[in-house]
Design an enzyme around this catalytic site. Structure first.
Site, PDB file in Angstrom:
ATOM      1  N   LYS A  84       0.843  -1.195   0.000  1.00 29.81           N
ATOM      2  CA  LYS A  84       0.000   0.000   0.000  1.00 29.81           C
ATOM      3  C   LYS A  84       0.881   1.248   0.000  1.00 29.81           C
ATOM      4  CE  LYS A  84      -3.866   1.918   2.731  1.00 29.81           C
ATOM      5  NZ  LYS A  84      -4.645   1.756   3.977  1.00 29.81           N
ATOM      6  N   SER A 128      -9.545  -0.705   7.380  1.00 31.05           N
ATOM      7  CA  SER A 128      -9.027  -0.598   6.020  1.00 31.05           C
ATOM      8  C   SER A 128      -8.290  -1.801   5.455  1.00 31.05           C
ATOM      9  CB  SER A 128      -8.117   0.615   5.909  1.00 31.05           C
ATOM     10  OG  SER A 128      -8.897   1.771   5.861  1.00 31.05           O
ATOM     11  N   SER A 153      -9.578   1.646   3.183  1.00 33.01           N
ATOM     12  CA  SER A 153      -8.768   2.419   2.284  1.00 33.01           C
ATOM     13  C   SER A 153      -7.726   1.607   1.521  1.00 33.01           C
ATOM     14  CB  SER A 153      -8.047   3.516   3.072  1.00 33.01           C
ATOM     15  OG  SER A 153      -7.180   2.941   4.020  1.00 33.01           O
TER      16      SER A 153
END
Ligand code: GLN
Length: 486
Positions: A79, A178, A154
């Site tokens: 990420k 997330s 997210s």
């Protein structure tokens, strides 16, 4: 089976037996990535040359096949909020569009030391604020099971990349759900470790008392192996905990009979989709069939979790994000006659609307006169929520719930209504407030072929038991997957 469709563990076996090379595997993943990326848009940056060079290096290393390199030659994604040395890390924000970290996050370093091959950095909601990845300043990631729907957020890029076989596993971060919610939306497995289990060093902070890095894998075994690689004490993160790291992947097989699983009455919230509810009820019956005891219980402060979280997280964010002022790194507004003009122009141009909303909420909640009414009160609620879990864990070993109240929703469906978006987190945020470990495992697909996740939460630092029950559930459920839409 095509190479990109292998699980991490299957690929690892093939590498170990020298049936394939790391370069071959890397090429297969890069080819797949290139093929589907125009539709999925999971990545903010991909570096094929770097990946192939690294794979070749691993192929040439004899030591790679020894125990010290458990991820040797495995293509992974990270990420874009986790620092990678010499590799742009944007946090999905314009304000960091040009930020190239001079160091690796501890989690990145550990993956590299374990022999992993990094293929790319994944898309995310700006500074991890969001539940759909639509708050990225750069692009919208699509759900590989239905391209008109969101992948969750997210860590939506990481979830989508693993589901679409663009990487064999990924790292995400979880402040309020997330990792788990995108894992649920993308039909993969995601684990949020106990707060302190994984170092946050080099993770760009959103809400420091809630943030944890964790793995997203194609199945529970892969997830266990990834956690094993990144967990552990780190002197560079004072909140990381000095406890030995179990060999999670060796804990999976084993009896779950007699284990007690709690389901809280408070989980039947308004807005819980009937298909999700039915799927979770089926999952609970399956757990019973596996010999677990399913008990109803109460977590009485659950209804206040969202309100408390949306004070605590923005409060911490407003402080953490003060550093983006255009002076030392990142975006700087070109105009601005004075220093203070430069600050404010940089921030108003560099941050997106959700980030600004959080900074305003957080600043307000922390301001003199409101601090006691909001921030302090939210901290008290946080303590009550934690106490609910401690009480519940006197009676049960795990708590089961839906991961998210609905299946993946349509792109654009909730962007106009921040509160509707915040409600996606009802089942996940209480667990971050308490700091507990929690995993999302696929438990069903809707008739339209959309994945639904079951969330299982365990006691502090009992990730090995959590992974064991998740693994047993995954085996017993033996889900038939509809075809991907990519
Ligand atoms: N969706 C939640 C939020 O917007 C959680 C985000 C996260 O876990 N990073 O804050």
């Amino acid at each position: 089976m095509k190479l990109h469709e292998l699980t991490l563990c299957q690929a690892r076996e093939k590498l170990r037996r020298k049936e394939i090379s790391a370069v071959e595997l890397c090429r297969a993943i890069l080819a797949r990535l290139e093929e589907v990326e125009p539709r999925v848009q999971a990545f903010l940056s991909v570096d094929p040359d770097r990946a192939l060079r690294r794979a070749a290096e691993i192929d040439s290393e004899e030591v790679a096949w020894k125990d010290g390199r458990p991820l040797a030659g495995i293509p992974l994604a990270i990420k874009d909020v986790i620092c990678t040395r010499g590799w742009r890390t944007t946090c999905g924000s314009k304000i960091l569009y040009n930020f190239v970290p001079p160091y690796d996050a501890t989690a990145t370093r550990k993956l590299l030391e374990a022999g992993a091959v990094l293929v790319g950095k994944t898309n995310m909601d700006e500074f991890a604020m969001g539940s759909s990845t639509e708050n990225s300043a750069y692009q919208i990631t699509r759900n590989p099971w239905d391209l008109d729907r969101v992948p969750g957020g997210s860590s939506g890029g990481s979830g989508a990349a693993v589901a679409a076989h663009q990487a064999l596993g990924a790292l995400g971060t979880d402040t309020g759900g997330s990792i788990r919610q995108p894992a649920a939306f993308c039909g993969v497995v995601g684990l949020k470790p106990t707060y302190g289990r994984v170092s946050r060093y080099g993770l760009v902070a959103f809400a420091s008392s809630l943030d944890q890095i964790g793995p997203i894998g194609k199945d529970v075994r892969d997830t266990a192996l990834l956690l094993e690689a990144i967990a552990g004490f780190d002197p560079q993160d004072s909140t990381s905990v000095n406890r030995p790291v179990p060999r999670y992947s060796q804990w999976l097989e084993g009896d779950v009979r007699g284990m007690k699983v709690g389901f809280a009455r408070e989980f039947f919230v308004e807005g819980l989709d009937p298909e999700v509810r039915a799927a979770v009820e089926r999952a609970l019956r399956l757990l019973e069939g596996m010999g677990c005891e399913v008990l109803e219980l109460s977590l009485p402060h659950t209804p206040y979790a969202i309100a408390a979280y949306y004070i605590v997280a923005p409060a911490e964010a407003s402080s953490n994000l003060a550093r983006y002022d255009g002076v030392k790194y990142g975006y700087r507004a070109p105009e601005g006659a004075t220093l203070s003009d430069m600050y404010s122009l940089t921030r108003s141009q560099g941050f997106g609307p959700e980030v600004k909303r959080r900074i305003m909420i957080g600043t307000y909640a922390l301001s003199a006169g409101y601090y006691d009414a909001y921030y302090l009160k939210a901290l008290k609620v946080r303590t009550l929520i934690k106490q609910d879990y401690l009480d519940a864990f006197q009676r049960v070993d795990f708590i089961a719930s839906p991961t998210a109240p609905t299946p993946p929703f349509k792109i654009g469906e909730k962007t106009e209504d921040p509160l509707a978006m915040y409600l996606c987190d009802v089942y996940t945020v209480p667990i971050n407030l308490a700091g507990l470990p929690s995993i999302s495992v696929p438990c069903a697909f809707t008739p339209e072929g959309l994945p639904i996740g079951l969330q299982l939460t365990g006691r502090y630092f009992e990730e090995e038991r959590l992974l064991r029950i998740a693994y047993a559930f995954e085996q017993a459920a033996n889900l038939q997957r509809p075809p991907l839409k990519v």
